[in-house]
Design a protein around this motif. Structure first.
Motif, mmCIF file in Angstrom:
data_model
loop_
_atom_site.group_PDB
_atom_site.id
_atom_site.type_symbol
_atom_site.label_atom_id
_atom_site.label_comp_id
_atom_site.label_asym_id
_atom_site.label_seq_id
_atom_site.Cartn_x
_atom_site.Cartn_y
_atom_site.Cartn_z
ATOM 1 N N LEU A 192 -25.781 10.174 1.527
ATOM 2 C CA LEU A 192 -26.388 11.290 0.800
ATOM 3 C C LEU A 192 -25.873 12.636 1.286
ATOM 4 C CD1 LEU A 192 -30.075 9.968 0.777
ATOM 5 C CD2 LEU A 192 -28.396 9.862 -1.090
ATOM 6 N N ASP A 193 -26.198 13.686 0.527
ATOM 7 C CA ASP A 193 -25.991 15.062 0.977
ATOM 8 C C ASP A 193 -24.504 15.393 1.148
ATOM 9 O OD1 ASP A 193 -27.443 17.302 1.372
ATOM 10 O OD2 ASP A 193 -27.979 16.906 3.455
ATOM 11 N N THR A 194 -23.696 14.851 0.287
ATOM 12 C CA THR A 194 -22.239 14.944 0.450
ATOM 13 C C THR A 194 -21.734 16.388 0.364
ATOM 14 O OG1 THR A 194 -22.005 14.540 -1.912
ATOM 15 C CG2 THR A 194 -21.815 12.638 -0.463
ATOM 16 N N HIS A 195 -22.298 17.170 -0.544
ATOM 17 C CA HIS A 195 -21.751 18.515 -0.784
ATOM 18 C C HIS A 195 -22.025 19.445 0.402
ATOM 19 C CE1 HIS A 195 -20.891 16.918 -4.635
ATOM 20 N NE2 HIS A 195 -22.162 16.794 -4.958
ATOM 21 N N ARG A 196 -23.246 19.363 0.931
ATOM 22 C CA ARG A 196 -23.561 20.184 2.107
ATOM 23 C C ARG A 196 -22.645 19.804 3.270
ATOM 24 N NH1 ARG A 196 -25.849 19.403 6.556
ATOM 25 N NH2 ARG A 196 -26.747 17.376 5.993
ATOM 26 N N ARG A 197 -22.411 18.513 3.437
ATOM 27 C CA ARG A 197 -21.582 18.070 4.565
ATOM 28 C C ARG A 197 -20.134 18.549 4.400
ATOM 29 N NH1 ARG A 197 -23.032 12.067 3.685
ATOM 30 N NH2 ARG A 197 -21.765 11.469 5.460
ATOM 31 N N ALA A 198 -19.624 18.523 3.175
ATOM 32 C CA ALA A 198 -18.242 18.971 2.937
ATOM 33 C C ALA A 198 -18.103 20.468 3.195
ATOM 34 C CB ALA A 198 -17.823 18.631 1.509
#
Ligand code: GRF
Length: 194
Positions: free
Chosen positions: A124-130
């Motif tokens: 989950l939360d791929t965009h924040r991590r990128a």
């Protein structure tokens, strides 16, 4: 079983179903697939209404009455897919971890779309991590579904830039647009053996 001329895809959703809609709009004889069923584990998923408006049969199989018995829920899901004559399954925002039962039942015939450039950022939360990693680009991946979460072989990817000032929301919107282009094309190519 004799294969139908056009693959019959069951699309599994849990939410708004924008990728499901892209798959329905991209279907047809040239694409080599049709959407035979849209199935949600959430009866209130707005994607169900969206599918009905597109003229696609829908089924809701609520996971909650099954409690911790994921396999019992999946057995119902599997039964509904077979009853609809599905030959392939496309996960599109289906927010359930799958057990080996469903993964094995559809091995080699089930794909998923994930909003990152796998193998980066499974889960989950791929965009924040990128964004927090300082990446210059993000994207989405269509991959085969195997036992590990977001781990199956990648079939196709699309890339988008991460722009200065991007938030997870602005990046998500950009990636989602790319998903809507990628998923129908990737599904068609994969099913047609291209
Ligand atoms: C998409 O970002 C997809 O990659 C992820 O869940 C989201 C589903 O969105 N697996 P939608 O329901 O298709 O609009």
């Amino acid at each position: 079983m004799t294969e139908p001329a056009v693959a019959r895809v069951g699309v599994l959703i849990s939410g708004q179903g924008s990728n499901m809609e892209a798959l329905v709009r991209g279907a047809g004889p040239v694409a080599g697939y049709e959407v035979a069923l849209v199935l949600s584990n959430r009866p209130d998923a707005s994607g169900l209404e969206r599918a009905r408006a597109l003229g696609v049969p829908t089924v809701a199989i609520d996971h909650r009455p099954f409690g911790k018995d994921r396999e019992a829920h999946e057995a119902q899901v599997h039964g509904a897919l077979l009853e609809a004559g599905c030959t392939h399954v496309a996960l599109a925002g289906y927010m359930r971890l799958l057990t080996p039962f469903l993964v094995e039942a559809w091995a080699g015939r089930m794909v998923n779309i994930h909003p990152s450039l796998l193998p980066l950022y499974p889960g989950l939360d791929t965009h924040r991590r990128a964004i927090e990693a300082g990446d210059a680009e993000a994207g989405c991946s269509v991959h085969m579904v195997t036992a590990g979460v977001d781990e199956g072989p990648v079939i196709a990817q699309a890339r988008v830039p991460i722009l200065p000032g991007d938030t997870p929301e602005s990046l998500s919107a950009r990636v989602l647009e790319a998903e809507h282009r990628l998923y129908p094309a990737a599904l068609s190519d994969w099913i047609s053996g291209r």
